[in-house]
Scaffold this motif. Structure first.
Motif, PDB file in Angstrom:
ATOM      1  N   GLY A   7      -3.503   4.911 -14.578  1.00 49.60           N
ATOM      2  CA  GLY A   7      -3.057   3.734 -13.848  1.00 49.60           C
ATOM      3  C   GLY A   7      -1.964   4.099 -12.870  1.00 49.60           C
ATOM      4  O   GLY A   7      -0.880   4.543 -13.277  1.00 49.60           O
ATOM      5  N   ASP A   8      -2.214   3.923 -11.596  1.00 53.26           N
ATOM      6  CA  ASP A   8      -1.222   4.226 -10.572  1.00 53.26           C
ATOM      7  C   ASP A   8      -0.242   3.059 -10.392  1.00 53.26           C
ATOM      8  O   ASP A   8      -0.510   1.933 -10.788  1.00 53.26           O
ATOM      9  N   ASP A   9       0.886   3.362  -9.767  1.00 57.00           N
ATOM     10  CA  ASP A   9       1.905   2.388  -9.347  1.00 57.00           C
ATOM     11  C   ASP A   9       2.760   1.849 -10.486  1.00 57.00           C
ATOM     12  O   ASP A   9       3.344   0.765 -10.367  1.00 57.00           O
ATOM     13  N   PHE A  10       2.870   2.562 -11.599  1.00 55.28           N
ATOM     14  CA  PHE A  10       3.848   2.206 -12.617  1.00 55.28           C
ATOM     15  C   PHE A  10       5.216   2.225 -11.959  1.00 55.28           C
ATOM     16  O   PHE A  10       5.578   3.182 -11.279  1.00 55.28           O
ATOM     17  N   GLY A  11       5.970   1.143 -12.121  1.00 53.93           N
ATOM     18  CA  GLY A  11       7.291   1.063 -11.494  1.00 53.93           C
ATOM     19  C   GLY A  11       7.338   0.240 -10.234  1.00 53.93           C
ATOM     20  O   GLY A  11       8.431  -0.009  -9.711  1.00 53.93           O
ATOM     21  N   ALA A  15       5.788  -6.966 -13.408  1.00 55.82           N
ATOM     22  CA  ALA A  15       4.481  -7.466 -13.834  1.00 55.82           C
ATOM     23  C   ALA A  15       3.450  -6.348 -13.851  1.00 55.82           C
ATOM     24  O   ALA A  15       2.636  -6.252 -14.776  1.00 55.82           O
ATOM     25  N   ALA A  16       3.474  -5.507 -12.838  1.00 58.76           N
ATOM     26  CA  ALA A  16       2.557  -4.368 -12.823  1.00 58.76           C
ATOM     27  C   ALA A  16       2.829  -3.460 -14.023  1.00 58.76           C
ATOM     28  O   ALA A  16       1.891  -2.968 -14.666  1.00 58.76           O
ATOM     29  N   ASN A  17       4.093  -3.264 -14.338  1.00 57.00           N
ATOM     30  CA  ASN A  17       4.443  -2.432 -15.497  1.00 57.00           C
ATOM     31  C   ASN A  17       3.875  -3.002 -16.791  1.00 57.00           C
ATOM     32  O   ASN A  17       3.304  -2.263 -17.613  1.00 57.00           O
ATOM     33  N   PHE A  18       4.040  -4.297 -16.989  1.00 54.91           N
ATOM     34  CA  PHE A  18       3.541  -4.915 -18.220  1.00 54.91           C
ATOM     35  C   PHE A  18       2.019  -4.797 -18.312  1.00 54.91           C
ATOM     36  O   PHE A  18       1.465  -4.577 -19.385  1.00 54.91           O
ATOM     37  N   GLY A  19       1.336  -4.934 -17.177  1.00 54.38           N
ATOM     38  CA  GLY A  19      -0.114  -4.791 -17.193  1.00 54.38           C
ATOM     39  C   GLY A  19      -0.543  -3.392 -17.590  1.00 54.38           C
ATOM     40  O   GLY A  19      -1.482  -3.213 -18.374  1.00 54.38           O
ATOM     41  N   ILE A  20       0.131  -2.389 -17.061  1.00 52.48           N
ATOM     42  CA  ILE A  20      -0.194  -0.999 -17.400  1.00 52.48           C
ATOM     43  C   ILE A  20       0.041  -0.746 -18.889  1.00 52.48           C
ATOM     44  O   ILE A  20      -0.786  -0.122 -19.561  1.00 52.48           O
ATOM     45  N   ASP A  22      -0.049  -2.914 -21.341  1.00 56.86           N
ATOM     46  CA  ASP A  22      -1.103  -3.587 -22.110  1.00 56.86           C
ATOM     47  C   ASP A  22      -2.394  -2.788 -22.094  1.00 56.86           C
ATOM     48  O   ASP A  22      -3.100  -2.703 -23.104  1.00 56.86           O
ATOM     49  N   CYS A  23      -2.717  -2.197 -20.942  1.00 58.67           N
ATOM     50  CA  CYS A  23      -3.936  -1.380 -20.854  1.00 58.67           C
ATOM     51  C   CYS A  23      -3.839  -0.150 -21.740  1.00 58.67           C
ATOM     52  O   CYS A  23      -4.861   0.333 -22.246  1.00 58.67           O
ATOM     53  N   TYR A  24      -2.638   0.352 -21.942  1.00 58.52           N
ATOM     54  CA  TYR A  24      -2.435   1.474 -22.858  1.00 58.52           C
ATOM     55  C   TYR A  24      -2.502   1.015 -24.311  1.00 58.52           C
ATOM     56  O   TYR A  24      -3.192   1.625 -25.134  1.00 58.52           O
ATOM     57  N   LYS A  25      -1.822  -0.079 -24.631  1.00 52.63           N
ATOM     58  CA  LYS A  25      -1.773  -0.548 -26.020  1.00 52.63           C
ATOM     59  C   LYS A  25      -3.128  -1.047 -26.505  1.00 52.63           C
ATOM     60  O   LYS A  25      -3.534  -0.755 -27.630  1.00 52.63           O
ATOM     61  N   ASP A  26      -3.809  -1.804 -25.648  1.00 53.96           N
ATOM     62  CA  ASP A  26      -4.987  -2.551 -26.087  1.00 53.96           C
ATOM     63  C   ASP A  26      -6.283  -2.115 -25.428  1.00 53.96           C
ATOM     64  O   ASP A  26      -7.343  -2.659 -25.736  1.00 53.96           O
ATOM     65  N   GLY A  27      -6.217  -1.151 -24.520  1.00 52.39           N
ATOM     66  CA  GLY A  27      -7.411  -0.743 -23.795  1.00 52.39           C
ATOM     67  C   GLY A  27      -7.635   0.757 -23.854  1.00 52.39           C
ATOM     68  O   GLY A  27      -7.230   1.428 -24.795  1.00 52.39           O
ATOM     69  N   ILE A  28      -8.272   1.273 -22.824  1.00 48.49           N
ATOM     70  CA  ILE A  28      -8.652   2.687 -22.800  1.00 48.49           C
ATOM     71  C   ILE A  28      -7.792   3.508 -21.852  1.00 48.49           C
ATOM     72  O   ILE A  28      -8.104   4.662 -21.568  1.00 48.49           O
ATOM     73  N   LEU A  29      -6.700   2.951 -21.354  1.00 52.44           N
ATOM     74  CA  LEU A  29      -5.821   3.680 -20.439  1.00 52.44           C
ATOM     75  C   LEU A  29      -5.019   4.722 -21.210  1.00 52.44           C
ATOM     76  O   LEU A  29      -4.380   4.407 -22.216  1.00 52.44           O
ATOM     77  N   LYS A  30      -5.043   5.959 -20.744  1.00 50.72           N
ATOM     78  CA  LYS A  30      -4.362   7.049 -21.429  1.00 50.72           C
ATOM     79  C   LYS A  30      -3.155   7.587 -20.671  1.00 50.72           C
ATOM     80  O   LYS A  30      -2.323   8.283 -21.256  1.00 50.72           O
ATOM     81  N   SER A  31      -3.058   7.323 -19.380  1.00 47.79           N
ATOM     82  CA  SER A  31      -1.904   7.831 -18.639  1.00 47.79           C
ATOM     83  C   SER A  31      -1.639   6.952 -17.435  1.00 47.79           C
ATOM     84  O   SER A  31      -2.463   6.112 -17.050  1.00 47.79           O
ATOM     85  N   HIS A 204      -5.458   0.683 -10.273  1.00 49.29           N
ATOM     86  CA  HIS A 204      -4.082   0.184 -10.136  1.00 49.29           C
ATOM     87  C   HIS A 204      -3.921  -1.067 -11.003  1.00 49.29           C
ATOM     88  O   HIS A 204      -3.779  -2.179 -10.483  1.00 49.29           O
ATOM     89  N   PRO A 205      -3.953  -0.908 -12.322  1.00 47.53           N
ATOM     90  CA  PRO A 205      -3.882  -2.081 -13.187  1.00 47.53           C
ATOM     91  C   PRO A 205      -2.499  -2.718 -13.168  1.00 47.53           C
ATOM     92  O   PRO A 205      -1.480  -2.045 -12.980  1.00 47.53           O
TER      93      PRO A 205
END
Length: 254
Positions: A7-11, A15-20, A22-31, A204-205
């Motif tokens: 997921g790009d654009d952390f920071g 709101a973008a941070n929280f979405g990223i 969540d994708c790590y905690k509850d989805g398939i996002l690994k980095s 860009h989640p």
């Protein structure tokens, strides 16, 4: 098949941070990859402390927002923000200004997080700016870090990077379109899925807040990208095809 989901654009905003996350905690996002010059960077660093196993790289940026250093003359528009037009015309650019800014961004990441990033990648493909590609390679060697495939390379490894570079495809949200689960689940061929190759799939989640409308043209599309990483279709596709989800810490040297 080994697949990095990034997921790009952390920071960029809270709101973008929280979405990223969540994708790590509850989805398939690994980095993910952090933009250290954006308003949500300190918040992102705080979240990293709450999720220390989450792999975070740096999203090197010369095209959005204000630089960390105040001495630049050739990288900026009149309002003091980065000149995105450098992606198309960078003959006027002072390469030493690029070097100073990118090194400053890596050091800012270290100051915020207390560690070096897990990988290097670029916002908008900044390696297309004159001199930037060589500087990213310098950073890779100095900090011993893997790198995302350069926009300047069709496929394959870069001779100046010590790590294997994952194969990357662009689809859905990465091309400015609204992404759907098909952006991932129909992107790879049967042969690619059954191969031993390493691929990266990046979107860009994020969630939408007021701040994102002030900073980026990609707004509600971030929520679509988050859905791709969170949806049951993507999780089932990974399971059914025996995809090994990895992050850049798993990338081998050549």
């Amino acid at each position: 098949m080994k697949l990095i989901t990034n997921g790009d654009d952390f920071g960029i905003t809270r709101a973008a941070n929280f979405g990223i996350i969540d994708c790590y905690k509850d989805g398939i996002l690994k980095s993910c990859s952090m933009m250290v010059n954006m308003p949500g960077a300190e918040h992102a660093a705080q979240l990293m402390k709450e999720y220390p196993d989450f792999s975070v790289g740096i999203h090197l940026n010369l095209t959005v927002g204000k630089p960390l250093l105040k001495t630049h003359k050739t990288l900026l528009k009149e309002d003091g923000t980065f000149n995105k037009g450098m992606l198309k015309d960078s003959e006027h650019v002072d390469v030493e200004e690029i070097r100073a800014e990118l090194y400053a961004q890596v050091e800012k990441y270290i100051a915020l997080t207390g560690k070096v990033p897990d990988h290097l990648n670029s916002h908008h493909g900044i390696e297309m700016i004159k001199g930037a590609e060589a500087i990213v390679c310098e950073l890779s060697k100095k900090y011993d870090l893997p790198v995302r495939r350069f926009f300047t390379l069709p496929k394959g490894d870069h001779p100046e990077v010590d790590y294997k570079i994952p194969l990357m495809k662009f689809d859905g949200g990465s091309l400015g379109e609204l992404s759907t689960p098909k952006s991932l689940t129909e992107l790879y061929t049967k042969e690619e899925i059954e191969s031993e190759d390493i691929f990266e799939f990046a979107l860009h989640p994020g969630y939408v807040d007021y701040e994102i409308f002030q900073i980026s043209s990609l707004t509600v599309g971030r929520a679509y990208d988050a859905h791709v990483f969170l949806c049951e279709e993507a999780k089932q596709w990974v399971e059914d095809n025996h995809i090994e989800l990895i992050d850049y810490r798993d990338i081998p040297k050549k």
